[in-house]
Motif scaffolding. Sequence first.
Motif, PDB file in Angstrom:
ATOM      1  N   THR A  45     -50.183 -54.215   7.728  1.00  0.00           N
ATOM      2  CA  THR A  45     -49.235 -54.308   8.657  1.00  0.00           C
ATOM      3  C   THR A  45     -49.768 -55.158   9.798  1.00  0.00           C
ATOM      4  O   THR A  45     -48.943 -55.231  10.798  1.00  0.00           O
ATOM      5  N   GLU A  46     -50.970 -55.332   9.654  1.00  0.00           N
ATOM      6  CA  GLU A  46     -51.491 -55.895  11.128  1.00  0.00           C
ATOM      7  C   GLU A  46     -50.817 -57.158  11.556  1.00  0.00           C
ATOM      8  O   GLU A  46     -50.768 -57.371  12.773  1.00  0.00           O
ATOM      9  N   ASN A  47     -50.495 -58.218  10.665  1.00  0.00           N
ATOM     10  CA  ASN A  47     -49.844 -59.326  10.981  1.00  0.00           C
ATOM     11  C   ASN A  47     -48.517 -59.447  11.006  1.00  0.00           C
ATOM     12  O   ASN A  47     -47.906 -60.897  11.219  1.00  0.00           O
ATOM     13  N   TRP A  48     -47.924 -58.380  11.063  1.00  0.00           N
ATOM     14  CA  TRP A  48     -46.208 -58.474  11.062  1.00  0.00           C
ATOM     15  C   TRP A  48     -45.776 -58.169  12.398  1.00  0.00           C
ATOM     16  O   TRP A  48     -46.220 -57.375  13.328  1.00  0.00           O
ATOM     17  N   PRO A  49     -45.231 -59.226  13.107  1.00  0.00           N
ATOM     18  CA  PRO A  49     -44.754 -59.240  14.335  1.00  0.00           C
ATOM     19  C   PRO A  49     -44.138 -57.735  15.038  1.00  0.00           C
ATOM     20  O   PRO A  49     -44.247 -57.324  16.072  1.00  0.00           O
ATOM     21  N   LEU A  50     -43.331 -57.288  14.118  1.00  0.00           N
ATOM     22  CA  LEU A  50     -42.590 -56.253  14.555  1.00  0.00           C
ATOM     23  C   LEU A  50     -43.622 -54.868  14.798  1.00  0.00           C
ATOM     24  O   LEU A  50     -43.395 -54.336  15.704  1.00  0.00           O
ATOM     25  N   PHE A  51     -44.388 -54.999  13.794  1.00  0.00           N
ATOM     26  CA  PHE A  51     -45.794 -53.778  14.221  1.00  0.00           C
ATOM     27  C   PHE A  51     -46.515 -54.275  15.054  1.00  0.00           C
ATOM     28  O   PHE A  51     -46.866 -53.145  15.973  1.00  0.00           O
ATOM     29  N   GLN A  52     -46.823 -55.441  15.430  1.00  0.00           N
ATOM     30  CA  GLN A  52     -47.739 -55.646  16.472  1.00  0.00           C
ATOM     31  C   GLN A  52     -47.032 -55.370  17.960  1.00  0.00           C
ATOM     32  O   GLN A  52     -47.619 -54.848  18.867  1.00  0.00           O
ATOM     33  N   LYS A  53     -45.848 -55.701  18.086  1.00  0.00           N
ATOM     34  CA  LYS A  53     -45.206 -55.388  19.399  1.00  0.00           C
ATOM     35  C   LYS A  53     -44.757 -53.854  19.457  1.00  0.00           C
ATOM     36  O   LYS A  53     -44.878 -53.465  20.554  1.00  0.00           O
ATOM     37  N   THR A  54     -44.270 -53.454  18.363  1.00  0.00           N
ATOM     38  CA  THR A  54     -44.094 -51.707  18.458  1.00  0.00           C
ATOM     39  C   THR A  54     -45.040 -50.820  18.792  1.00  0.00           C
ATOM     40  O   THR A  54     -45.173 -49.924  19.371  1.00  0.00           O
ATOM     41  N   PHE A  55     -46.201 -51.181  17.904  1.00  0.00           N
ATOM     42  CA  PHE A  55     -47.439 -50.148  17.841  1.00  0.00           C
ATOM     43  C   PHE A  55     -48.798 -50.542  18.430  1.00  0.00           C
ATOM     44  O   PHE A  55     -49.378 -50.150  19.163  1.00  0.00           O
ATOM     45  N   TYR A  56     -49.063 -51.920  17.803  1.00  0.00           N
ATOM     46  CA  TYR A  56     -50.571 -52.361  18.164  1.00  0.00           C
ATOM     47  C   TYR A  56     -50.891 -52.719  19.507  1.00  0.00           C
ATOM     48  O   TYR A  56     -51.724 -52.754  20.119  1.00  0.00           O
ATOM     49  N   GLU A  57     -49.818 -53.418  19.962  1.00  0.00           N
ATOM     50  CA  GLU A  57     -49.954 -53.773  21.551  1.00  0.00           C
ATOM     51  C   GLU A  57     -49.998 -52.869  22.480  1.00  0.00           C
ATOM     52  O   GLU A  57     -50.587 -52.719  23.507  1.00  0.00           O
TER      53      GLU A  57
END
Length: 77
Positions: A45-57
């Motif tokens: 899920t690293e390249n999914w924008p939803l996961f990037q904004k919700t978790f990874y950032e």
Amino acid sequence: MAYVSGPVLKNAATFGGYHVKSIISYIPVLTIWGVAGGAALATFTENWPLFQKTFYEKIPVIGNHWIKEVDPEAAQS
């Protein structure tokens, strides 16, 4: 010698029908599978924008890796 009228029985501690000793013996295996599952989820899920904004950032030290800053001059052309 003392006379014993019958066998001495003890109840083993259970949790949800499972013995506590057997549950404790599974903890290391379940921990390894949990970590492996979390790593797989993070990888896929690293390249999914939803996961990037919700978790990874929001990860404290490495979260800036997923924040994309667009140059305003490059965006207009």
